[in-house]
Design an enzyme around this catalytic site. Structure first.
Site, short mmCIF file in Angstrom:
data_model
loop_
_atom_site.label_atom_id
_atom_site.label_comp_id
_atom_site.label_asym_id
_atom_site.label_seq_id
_atom_site.Cartn_x
_atom_site.Cartn_y
_atom_site.Cartn_z
N ASP A 7 0.87 -1.18 0.00
CA ASP A 7 0.00 0.00 0.00
C ASP A 7 0.90 1.23 0.00
O ASP A 7 1.44 1.62 1.04
CB ASP A 7 -0.93 0.00 1.22
N GLU A 77 -1.79 -1.27 -5.24
CA GLU A 77 -3.05 -0.61 -5.56
C GLU A 77 -2.83 0.45 -6.63
O GLU A 77 -1.82 1.15 -6.64
CB GLU A 77 -3.62 0.05 -4.30
N ASP A 150 -2.32 1.17 7.17
CA ASP A 150 -1.64 0.91 5.89
C ASP A 150 -1.27 -0.57 5.76
O ASP A 150 -1.29 -1.13 4.66
CB ASP A 150 -0.38 1.77 5.78
#
Length: 205
Positions: A7, A77, A150
């Protein structure tokens, strides 16, 4: 399969590693695949440091993770939102560093949208952040929600890739089963053509 989910962030870059293991006690192990938590956390960098220094720290941290835990794939992502153009550019630089760390280790990188990640983990693409975190905890049989946030997000990304890979494998198996010759060599005659009388089919020599 072992997947490292990342992330990306300019201050906190979350990471999470998850295994997908088959239950060898069952003949059809694909129906008993289980997710196993390995490790998670976040690489923290100071916003007061120059951007090149921050990127270097993130790169070194990810390289150490890959070297220590030997993942098979890396998933990150997609960039979907940033407060402004400058923030988007910085986030893009972090994503580039993550991709480079993976590629340098010979690992493929998969990218997923937030909608895809939520759908894979929760089953609903518009799920709230806390719903995703709760489901991550349940899927990995953890006692509490992973921290920082996170890290939980990174685990969700890894789970998304594992679910997606498993689905593609099942679809591939179904496609194989639908093909006559390659998957059914034991059959010695071709399937009957539409409209052909049953008693008039000529066996294959």
């Amino acid at each position: 399969m072992r997947v490292l989910g990342i992330d990306c962030g300019t201050e906190y870059t979350g990471y999470g590693i998850v295994d997908l293991l088959a239950d060898s006690r069952n003949n059809d192990s694909r129906n008993n695949d289980r997710l196993v938590y390995i490790v998670c956390g976040a690489i923290k960098v100071s916003p007061r440091e120059p951007m090149p220094t921050r990127l270097s720290r993130i790169s070194i941290g990810l390289q150490e993770l890959i070297s220590r835990h030997c993942p098979d794939r890396v998933a990150i992502e997609d960039v979907f939102y940033a407060a402004n153009v400058k923030s988007a550019l910085k986030l893009g630089q972090v994503r580039g560093v993550a991709m480079l760390a993976a590629a340098s280790a010979g690992l493929e990188v998969a990218e997923y949208s937030p909608l895809s990640i939520k759908s894979a983990v929760v089953g609903y693409g518009r799920a709230e952040k806390h719903q995703v975190q709760q489901m991550v905890m349940r899927l990995l049989n953890l006692d509490q929600i992973p921290e920082p946030a996170d890290a939980a997000d990174a685990l969700a990304i890894a789970i998304c890739h594992l679910h997606t890979a498993a689905t593609k494998e099942r679809q591939s198996d179904v496609s194989c089963d639908s093909k006559y010759a390659p998957c059914h060599p034991e059959r010695t005659s071709p399937p009957r053509l539409r409209g052909e009388p049953r008693g008039r089919r000529t066996p294959t020599p």
